[in-house]
Design a protein around this motif. Sequence first.
Motif, mmCIF file in Angstrom:
data_model
loop_
_atom_site.group_PDB
_atom_site.id
_atom_site.type_symbol
_atom_site.label_atom_id
_atom_site.label_comp_id
_atom_site.label_asym_id
_atom_site.label_seq_id
_atom_site.Cartn_x
_atom_site.Cartn_y
_atom_site.Cartn_z
ATOM 1 N N PRO A 10 66.213 42.480 37.665
ATOM 2 C CA PRO A 10 66.345 41.128 38.192
ATOM 3 C C PRO A 10 67.140 41.023 39.495
ATOM 4 O O PRO A 10 68.130 41.725 39.678
ATOM 5 C CB PRO A 10 67.069 40.368 37.065
ATOM 6 C CG PRO A 10 67.711 41.424 36.242
ATOM 7 C CD PRO A 10 66.806 42.618 36.331
ATOM 8 N N LEU A 12 66.537 42.037 42.348
ATOM 9 C CA LEU A 12 66.383 43.093 43.352
ATOM 10 C C LEU A 12 65.181 42.836 44.256
ATOM 11 O O LEU A 12 65.011 43.515 45.265
ATOM 12 C CB LEU A 12 66.317 44.476 42.683
ATOM 13 C CG LEU A 12 67.645 44.890 42.020
ATOM 14 C CD1 LEU A 12 67.497 46.185 41.242
ATOM 15 C CD2 LEU A 12 68.757 45.025 43.052
ATOM 16 N N ARG A 18 69.915 39.133 49.772
ATOM 17 C CA ARG A 18 70.960 38.856 48.793
ATOM 18 C C ARG A 18 72.243 39.639 49.120
ATOM 19 O O ARG A 18 72.207 40.861 49.245
ATOM 20 C CB ARG A 18 70.416 39.323 47.441
ATOM 21 C CG ARG A 18 71.411 39.435 46.346
ATOM 22 C CD ARG A 18 70.847 40.260 45.192
ATOM 23 N NE ARG A 18 71.759 40.204 44.090
ATOM 24 C CZ ARG A 18 71.769 41.076 43.090
ATOM 25 N NH1 ARG A 18 70.895 42.055 43.052
ATOM 26 N NH2 ARG A 18 72.639 40.952 42.120
ATOM 27 N N TYR A 23 74.673 44.874 49.215
ATOM 28 C CA TYR A 23 73.399 45.563 48.956
ATOM 29 C C TYR A 23 72.646 45.986 50.222
ATOM 30 O O TYR A 23 71.568 46.558 50.127
ATOM 31 C CB TYR A 23 72.502 44.668 48.083
ATOM 32 C CG TYR A 23 73.103 44.363 46.727
ATOM 33 C CD1 TYR A 23 73.261 45.374 45.783
ATOM 34 C CD2 TYR A 23 73.536 43.079 46.390
ATOM 35 C CE1 TYR A 23 73.818 45.118 44.543
ATOM 36 C CE2 TYR A 23 74.092 42.811 45.145
ATOM 37 C CZ TYR A 23 74.228 43.834 44.231
ATOM 38 O OH TYR A 23 74.787 43.582 43.002
ATOM 39 N N ASN A 72 66.645 51.003 38.141
ATOM 40 C CA ASN A 72 67.787 50.149 38.426
ATOM 41 C C ASN A 72 67.555 48.864 37.649
ATOM 42 O O ASN A 72 66.824 47.971 38.103
ATOM 43 C CB ASN A 72 67.910 49.865 39.930
ATOM 44 C CG ASN A 72 69.182 49.081 40.249
ATOM 45 O OD1 ASN A 72 69.839 48.562 39.344
ATOM 46 N ND2 ASN A 72 69.523 48.992 41.520
ATOM 47 N N ALA A 74 69.519 46.623 37.115
ATOM 48 C CA ALA A 74 70.352 45.545 37.677
ATOM 49 C C ALA A 74 71.212 44.915 36.567
ATOM 50 O O ALA A 74 71.794 45.646 35.760
ATOM 51 C CB ALA A 74 69.482 44.544 38.419
ATOM 52 N N ALA A 75 71.251 43.597 36.491
ATOM 53 C CA ALA A 75 72.158 42.951 35.528
ATOM 54 C C ALA A 75 71.825 43.311 34.076
ATOM 55 O O ALA A 75 72.716 43.327 33.217
ATOM 56 C CB ALA A 75 72.118 41.443 35.727
ATOM 57 N N HIS A 78 73.841 45.892 31.987
ATOM 58 C CA HIS A 78 75.103 45.561 31.329
ATOM 59 C C HIS A 78 74.919 44.695 30.094
ATOM 60 O O HIS A 78 75.895 44.387 29.407
ATOM 61 C CB HIS A 78 76.024 44.823 32.316
ATOM 62 C CG HIS A 78 76.017 45.418 33.695
ATOM 63 N ND1 HIS A 78 76.374 46.721 33.934
ATOM 64 C CD2 HIS A 78 75.651 44.892 34.909
ATOM 65 C CE1 HIS A 78 76.252 46.972 35.237
ATOM 66 N NE2 HIS A 78 75.808 45.882 35.841
ATOM 67 N N HIS A 98 72.206 52.769 40.749
ATOM 68 C CA HIS A 98 72.767 51.508 41.231
ATOM 69 C C HIS A 98 73.092 51.653 42.706
ATOM 70 O O HIS A 98 73.556 52.717 43.148
ATOM 71 C CB HIS A 98 74.023 51.120 40.440
ATOM 72 C CG HIS A 98 73.714 50.892 38.996
ATOM 73 N ND1 HIS A 98 73.065 49.770 38.549
ATOM 74 C CD2 HIS A 98 73.886 51.683 37.918
ATOM 75 C CE1 HIS A 98 72.874 49.870 37.246
ATOM 76 N NE2 HIS A 98 73.360 51.023 36.833
ATOM 77 N N ILE A 99 72.850 50.604 43.427
ATOM 78 C CA ILE A 99 73.087 50.593 44.871
ATOM 79 C C ILE A 99 74.592 50.533 45.136
ATOM 80 O O ILE A 99 75.136 51.316 45.914
ATOM 81 C CB ILE A 99 72.369 49.380 45.498
ATOM 82 C CG1 ILE A 99 70.853 49.501 45.282
ATOM 83 C CG2 ILE A 99 72.710 49.251 46.976
ATOM 84 C CD1 ILE A 99 70.086 48.215 45.527
ATOM 85 N N SER A 100 75.246 49.602 44.470
ATOM 86 C CA SER A 100 76.686 49.436 44.656
ATOM 87 C C SER A 100 77.434 50.310 43.646
ATOM 88 O O SER A 100 76.856 50.741 42.643
ATOM 89 C CB SER A 100 77.070 47.963 44.450
ATOM 90 O OG SER A 100 76.777 47.563 43.114
ATOM 91 N N THR A 102 79.312 50.232 40.805
ATOM 92 C CA THR A 102 79.578 49.230 39.772
ATOM 93 C C THR A 102 80.996 49.368 39.199
ATOM 94 O O THR A 102 81.559 48.398 38.703
ATOM 95 C CB THR A 102 78.535 49.342 38.643
ATOM 96 O OG1 THR A 102 78.391 50.720 38.285
ATOM 97 C CG2 THR A 102 77.191 48.816 39.096
ATOM 98 N N ARG A 105 83.654 47.280 40.883
ATOM 99 C CA ARG A 105 83.414 45.831 40.818
ATOM 100 C C ARG A 105 83.950 45.268 39.487
ATOM 101 O O ARG A 105 84.784 45.887 38.841
ATOM 102 C CB ARG A 105 81.913 45.568 41.027
ATOM 103 C CG ARG A 105 81.431 46.122 42.392
ATOM 104 C CD ARG A 105 79.952 45.911 42.603
ATOM 105 N NE ARG A 105 79.630 44.494 42.704
ATOM 106 C CZ ARG A 105 78.373 44.015 42.654
ATOM 107 N NH1 ARG A 105 77.358 44.848 42.502
ATOM 108 N NH2 ARG A 105 78.156 42.720 42.764
ATOM 109 N N ARG A 109 80.625 45.049 34.738
ATOM 110 C CA ARG A 109 79.636 45.974 35.317
ATOM 111 C C ARG A 109 79.941 47.440 34.972
ATOM 112 O O ARG A 109 79.223 48.340 35.370
ATOM 113 C CB ARG A 109 79.575 45.818 36.847
ATOM 114 C CG ARG A 109 79.062 44.469 37.289
ATOM 115 C CD ARG A 109 78.914 44.401 38.808
ATOM 116 N NE ARG A 109 78.980 43.027 39.262
ATOM 117 C CZ ARG A 109 77.954 42.170 39.285
ATOM 118 N NH1 ARG A 109 76.763 42.558 38.909
ATOM 119 N NH2 ARG A 109 78.114 40.922 39.695
#
Length: 139
Positions: A10, A12, A18, A23, A72, A74-75, A78, A98-100, A102, A105, A109
Amino acid sequence: MKKLIIINGPNLNLLGVREPEIYGSLSFTDFLDLLQKKHSNLQIDYFQSNIEGEIIDKLHEVGFSFDGIILNAAAYTHTSVGVGDAVKAIKTPVVEVHISNTFSRESFRHQSYISPHAKGVIIGFGLQSYELAIESLLK
Ligand code: DQA
């Protein structure tokens, strides 16, 4: 020819637009284009969905015939026991990306329902995370 697929979860679909400070500002379709050109000896399919069940369906669809999955979630990483169970249920190796980073953060995450069932996890290298995942699947 090896068959790989990138599955993105979601939000992405909004890459490039975004939160670019987290990202990046490249759209995923532009990035995918570069990736496919660079790895022209591979079939690299792409699927993105904002819907949990569609991601599970796609994992079932490709998970017994493809050579590798780059996921990925995404949310849903988690939150989703269902996506984690699907990764566990299939035969094709899954690399979680994952791009970032996590872990730098919010604490929510830091939890992943995917990691225990993934072949490996690549986190925090921007879009390069996807490339590292492809390389890992080819070795
Ligand atoms: C993400 C990290 C997740 O925590 C977040 O919900 C995303 C993207 C990443 O690639 O950095 O949507 O998976």
